[in-house]
Design a protein around this motif. Structure first.
Motif, PDB file in Angstrom:
ATOM      1  N   MET A 245       0.842  -1.206   0.000  1.00  0.00           N
ATOM      2  CA  MET A 245       0.000   0.000   0.000  1.00  0.00           C
ATOM      3  C   MET A 245       0.871   1.247   0.000  1.00  0.00           C
ATOM      4  O   MET A 245       2.044   1.197   0.373  1.00  0.00           O
ATOM      5  N   LEU A 246       0.273   2.378  -0.397  1.00  0.00           N
ATOM      6  CA  LEU A 246       0.945   3.673  -0.341  1.00  0.00           C
ATOM      7  C   LEU A 246       0.371   4.461   0.826  1.00  0.00           C
ATOM      8  O   LEU A 246      -0.847   4.579   0.971  1.00  0.00           O
ATOM      9  N   PHE A 247       1.245   5.033   1.654  1.00  0.00           N
ATOM     10  CA  PHE A 247       0.862   5.669   2.918  1.00  0.00           C
ATOM     11  C   PHE A 247       1.557   7.027   2.993  1.00  0.00           C
ATOM     12  O   PHE A 247       2.783   7.097   2.932  1.00  0.00           O
ATOM     13  N   ARG A 248       0.757   8.119   3.118  1.00  0.00           N
ATOM     14  CA  ARG A 248       1.360   9.459   3.045  1.00  0.00           C
ATOM     15  C   ARG A 248       1.889   9.966   4.392  1.00  0.00           C
ATOM     16  O   ARG A 248       1.565  11.066   4.831  1.00  0.00           O
ATOM     17  N   GLY A 249       2.693   9.157   5.070  1.00  0.00           N
ATOM     18  CA  GLY A 249       3.291   9.602   6.331  1.00  0.00           C
ATOM     19  C   GLY A 249       2.240  10.088   7.302  1.00  0.00           C
ATOM     20  O   GLY A 249       1.232   9.425   7.554  1.00  0.00           O
ATOM     21  N   GLN A 250       2.453  11.291   7.858  1.00  0.00           N
ATOM     22  CA  GLN A 250       1.532  11.821   8.867  1.00  0.00           C
ATOM     23  C   GLN A 250       0.161  12.158   8.265  1.00  0.00           C
ATOM     24  O   GLN A 250      -0.806  12.337   8.971  1.00  0.00           O
TER      25      GLN A 250
ATOM     26  N   ALA B 132      -3.177  12.817  14.176  1.00  0.00           N
ATOM     27  CA  ALA B 132      -2.483  12.543  15.439  1.00  0.00           C
ATOM     28  C   ALA B 132      -1.692  11.238  15.347  1.00  0.00           C
ATOM     29  O   ALA B 132      -2.044  10.324  14.600  1.00  0.00           O
ATOM     30  N   ASP B 133      -0.639  11.141  16.163  1.00  0.00           N
ATOM     31  CA  ASP B 133       0.221   9.949  16.155  1.00  0.00           C
ATOM     32  C   ASP B 133      -0.547   8.670  16.475  1.00  0.00           C
ATOM     33  O   ASP B 133      -0.256   7.610  15.925  1.00  0.00           O
ATOM     34  N   ASP B 134      -1.547   8.763  17.372  1.00  0.00           N
ATOM     35  CA  ASP B 134      -2.277   7.535  17.732  1.00  0.00           C
ATOM     36  C   ASP B 134      -3.118   7.031  16.562  1.00  0.00           C
ATOM     37  O   ASP B 134      -3.309   5.819  16.396  1.00  0.00           O
ATOM     38  N   ILE B 135      -3.585   7.952  15.706  1.00  0.00           N
ATOM     39  CA  ILE B 135      -4.348   7.545  14.514  1.00  0.00           C
ATOM     40  C   ILE B 135      -3.402   6.891  13.509  1.00  0.00           C
ATOM     41  O   ILE B 135      -3.717   5.851  12.909  1.00  0.00           O
ATOM     42  N   VAL B 136      -2.218   7.479  13.344  1.00  0.00           N
ATOM     43  CA  VAL B 136      -1.218   6.917  12.422  1.00  0.00           C
ATOM     44  C   VAL B 136      -0.869   5.497  12.858  1.00  0.00           C
ATOM     45  O   VAL B 136      -0.891   4.554  12.053  1.00  0.00           O
TER      46      VAL B 136
ATOM     47  N   ASN C 130       8.070  13.795   9.426  1.00  0.00           N
ATOM     48  CA  ASN C 130       6.672  13.428   9.147  1.00  0.00           C
ATOM     49  C   ASN C 130       6.511  11.937   8.825  1.00  0.00           C
ATOM     50  O   ASN C 130       5.399  11.466   8.604  1.00  0.00           O
ATOM     51  N   LEU C 131       7.629  11.202   8.759  1.00  0.00           N
ATOM     52  CA  LEU C 131       7.572   9.763   8.474  1.00  0.00           C
ATOM     53  C   LEU C 131       7.665   8.935   9.753  1.00  0.00           C
ATOM     54  O   LEU C 131       7.271   7.780   9.783  1.00  0.00           O
ATOM     55  N   LYS C 132       8.216   9.552  10.800  1.00  0.00           N
ATOM     56  CA  LYS C 132       8.641   8.788  11.978  1.00  0.00           C
ATOM     57  C   LYS C 132       7.530   7.918  12.589  1.00  0.00           C
ATOM     58  O   LYS C 132       7.733   6.731  12.833  1.00  0.00           O
ATOM     59  N   SER C 133       6.344   8.492  12.807  1.00  0.00           N
ATOM     60  CA  SER C 133       5.262   7.714  13.449  1.00  0.00           C
ATOM     61  C   SER C 133       4.898   6.489  12.620  1.00  0.00           C
ATOM     62  O   SER C 133       4.727   5.393  13.160  1.00  0.00           O
ATOM     63  N   ALA C 134       4.760   6.696  11.291  1.00  0.00           N
ATOM     64  CA  ALA C 134       4.364   5.582  10.412  1.00  0.00           C
ATOM     65  C   ALA C 134       5.455   4.515  10.357  1.00  0.00           C
ATOM     66  O   ALA C 134       5.164   3.312  10.373  1.00  0.00           O
TER      67      ALA C 134
END
Length: 459
Positions: free
Chosen positions: A79-84, A93-97, A123-127
């Motif tokens: 899948m493609l995921f746009r970071g934050q 929010a980080d918890d949603i990510v 902006n990538l860190k959480s994911a």
């Protein structure tokens, strides 16, 4: 070792050519054949698919993913995921990510390709952390563009940083199709020298050079390329899978895909494509290469957006002027790569500048937010006069934008407890609140019991 192939027909191919209108039923009709073809992975989810399922197709994107996974026993799903931004158009929010990553992997995804439009790795860190935590394959994609700051050294430095972050593989994401063949050779060669990560190349045929670019990247040692099954290849999509399978056969790069299964899947998808040609969803212009993008660095999707904005303002005669204004706006804004959502923002600003006759007289809210630092750090310095004209002496944040967003998941779960039936429903609402509420209300609407009784009486 042959080149590995990721097929994009069911996600980016259909997103690029038919605005992501392919239905789950159409995907399921051919994915079984594709699963037997020997691909490294199939890109089937993420990007605009989630929004399109809820908004236009009246389908549950989570159910689509589970249905594909049920059929695909042999091939990894990507899948493609746009970071934050996850799959939306703003920071969450980080918890949603984290929860979104967890549920994507639980529902069948193997590889998550994470990118940020500005290449701001904060902006990538959480994911990335979440993908590692829940044992997915984390591929970090760098948005490719050209500018005085986007040099090979810039990409090599970023690649080393994402390797340290914990990426399992690296993708060069050339969303506009502007990576030239010799530049690809040089870039891939330098990345191979400076990192140990497997490298994937993603580009588009929009500029008419993609096949040549892929060939040079393959010669430089790229490990994986993104192609699309022929009915959804070419134009603003990726090069044809079958064509590359033939071109590389009996060489050391041979992908060794099963041509019989490819052909079977292609015949099914041809019927699907014919339907979208007939109903006007597939505009023949999307299949035409446009070498102008190599000059103006404007992705194909952005060109069509510009055209519709100008038509709506009855100003098509200003098209060339707007095309010339795009690179100027981009320079003023610190050379952001032209990828969602920045491509739409830069394009709209260029249209406003030309139509009003005064640069930055009218400014969209998104550009204002961008200049306040709410999307992340610009790749280069923003023009001081433009910055002052738009935001005056307002402070610009220098920290990660999501640091200001409080946790949202529990609050949303509580707020919609009478509607949602699972965490996936909460995530749908978190990303596209009004659209998801409308969809879920219909999905869970009680069936009329009288009708059921009546039907039973006549059995």
């Amino acid at each position: 070792m042959g080149v590995k192939i990721v097929d994009t027909a069911l996600r980016d191919g259909s997103q690029s050519l038919i605005a992501t209108r392919m239905t789950t039923e159409e995907i399921l009709s051919c994915v079984g054949e594709m699963d037997k073809a020997g691909y490294y992975a199939l890109e089937v989810w993420g990007g605009a698919t989630f929004d399109a399922c809820l908004r236009f197709l009246n389908e549950d994107p989570w159910e689509r993913l589970r249905a594909i996974r049920k059929i695909c026993k042999n091939t990894k799903l990507q899948m493609l995921f746009r970071g934050q931004n996850i799959l939306g158009y703003k920071h969450y929010a980080d918890d949603i990510v984290e929860k979104f990553v967890q549920k994507s992997l639980e529902n069948g995804i193997d590889i998550i390709r994470v990118f940020d439009a500005l290449n701001d790795i904060r902006n990538l860190k959480s994911a990335v952390d979440a993908t590692k935590k829940y044992h997915g394959h984390c591929q970090i994609a760098l948005s490719y563009t050209t500018s005085p700051v986007h040099t090979i050294e810039y990409y090599v430095k970023l690649a080393k940083e994402v390797e340290k972050m914990g990426a399992d593989s690296l993708c060069i994401k050339d969303m506009a199709g502007v990576l030239l063949p010799n530049d690809a050779y040089e870039l891939i060669s330098q990345l191979k020298k400076n990192t140990n990560l497997p490298i994937e190349l993603h580009s588009h045929c929009t500029g008419g050079i993609c096949e040549m670019t892929y060939q040079k990247a393959i010669e430089a040692g790229v490990d994986i390329i993104d192609t699309a099954l022929s009915p959804f290849a070419g134009g603003t999509s990726q090069p044809s899978t079958e064509a590359f399978n033939y071109a590389l056969a009996n060489t050391k790069y041979d992908p060794k895909l099963n041509i019989e299964h490819l052909n079977n899947a292609a015949s099914i998808l041809t019927k699907v494509k014919d339907k979208y040609v007939a109903n006007g969803t597939l505009n023949p212009k999307a299949l035409t290469s446009n070498p102008n993008i190599l000059k103006y660095q404007v992705p194909g999707g952005m060109l069509s957006n510009l055209m519709s904005q100008l038509k709506g303002s009855n100003a098509m005669d200003k098209y060339d002027e707007v095309l010339k204004e795009v690179p100027r706006v981009r320079k003023d804004l610190g050379y952001p790569p032209l990828v969602t959502p920045l491509s739409q923002m830069v394009g709209t600003q260029a249209v406003f500048n030309v139509i009003t006759g005064e640069r930055y007289k009218m400014v969209p809210k998104e550009i204002n937010d961008y200049l306040h630092g709410l999307y992340g750090k610009a790749p280069a310095e923003i023009d001081k006069e433009v910055l002052h004209k738009i935001i005056h002496d307002d402070p610009v944040i220098t920290y990660r934008p999501a640091d200001d967003i409080p946790p949202q998941f529990k609050k949303l779960k509580q707020q919609y407890k009478d509607l949602v039936k699972c965490d996936e429903d909460v995530l749908s609402i978190a990303l596209f609140e009004q659209v998801a509420i409308k969809f879920l209300t219909q999905k869970y609407a009680p069936k009329n019991e009288d009708e059921v009784v009546e039907v039973n009486l006549y059995i």
